[in-house]
Design an enzyme around this catalytic site. Structure first.
Site, short mmCIF file in Angstrom:
data_model
loop_
_atom_site.label_atom_id
_atom_site.label_comp_id
_atom_site.label_asym_id
_atom_site.label_seq_id
_atom_site.Cartn_x
_atom_site.Cartn_y
_atom_site.Cartn_z
CB CYS A 40 12.10 6.67 6.00
SG CYS A 40 13.29 5.49 5.34
CG ASN A 48 -2.00 -1.09 1.10
OD1 ASN A 48 -2.55 -1.33 0.03
ND2 ASN A 48 -2.26 -1.75 2.21
CB ILE A 49 4.00 2.24 -1.69
CG1 ILE A 49 4.83 1.14 -1.05
CG2 ILE A 49 4.81 3.52 -1.82
CD1 ILE A 49 6.00 0.69 -1.88
#
Length: 203
Positions: A138, A113-114
């Protein structure tokens, strides 16, 4: 000093800009053998240069601040959804650095689900030279950062094998097939019209 908070459509990105004086980077003179370790620069985890004025890394902490000052950063892209640490915010304020926060959850496999729209908006920030020098990070500088950089490489017309090779150098044993599938399927047509000021894209 003025703190400005801008909300992007659908709160996809939180932008924090500090208007004020920018501290000059410390002297780059080489450390002598007698100096203590506290005087040495410590880059963040997985730090690397992506292109002129573009850097990537894992989440920086206070041990990395002196090193980051030498980069003369104007902007930071954070791909983590959690609130930015207060210590880091104070560093940004004191150095006039703008924060673009694109919250992407750091799921483990299957990472399916990027959010393509979020990656696209982050690419627009990276492509804007007014935000350079810029650091992309990140948590570990592997998956979310790797996906964003990989999509940038597609804009720079890198072949997929080279895009995957760069991703795997940072992800190592943690490389995810789904991340590479996302980069392969990412449609660059919606951003390819933007200026490409990077050295690798010049002919």
């Amino acid at each position: 000093m003025k703190l400005e908070l801008d909300h992007v459509t659908d709160e996809m990105c939180r932008t924090i800009e500090v208007v004020g004086g920018v501290h000059l980077p410390p002297s780059s003179a080489a450390a002598s053998d007698g100096e203590c370790a506290d005087d040495l620069f410590i880059p963040p985890l997985n730090f690397a240069m992506v292109d002129n004025g573009i850097f990537r890394s894992g989440f920086p902490d206070s041990n990395n601040f002196s090193f980051l000052q030498t980069l003369g950063l104007r902007s930071i892209i954070c791909l983590c959804p959690e609130p930015y640490p207060e210590t880091n915010m104070e560093f940004l304020k004191s150095n006039g650095i703008k924060l673009f926060q694109f919250g992407i959850e750091g799921h483990k496999e299957p990472f399916i689900n990027i959010p393509e729209d979020t990656i696209r908006e982050a690419l627009k920030v990276v492509l804007d030279v007014r935000n350079h020098p810029i650091l992309i990070h990140c948590k570990r500088g592997k998956h979310r950062t790797g996906c964003l950089v990989g999509c940038l490489r597609k804009l720079q017309r890198w072949c997929l094998s080279s895009v995957f090779d760069e991703y795997q150098r940072f992800a190592a044993a943690k490389a995810r097939v789904a991340d590479q599938r996302f980069m392969e399927m990412f449609d660059v047509s919606s951003v390819k019209h933007l200026p490409m000021p990077f050295s690798c894209s010049k002919r």
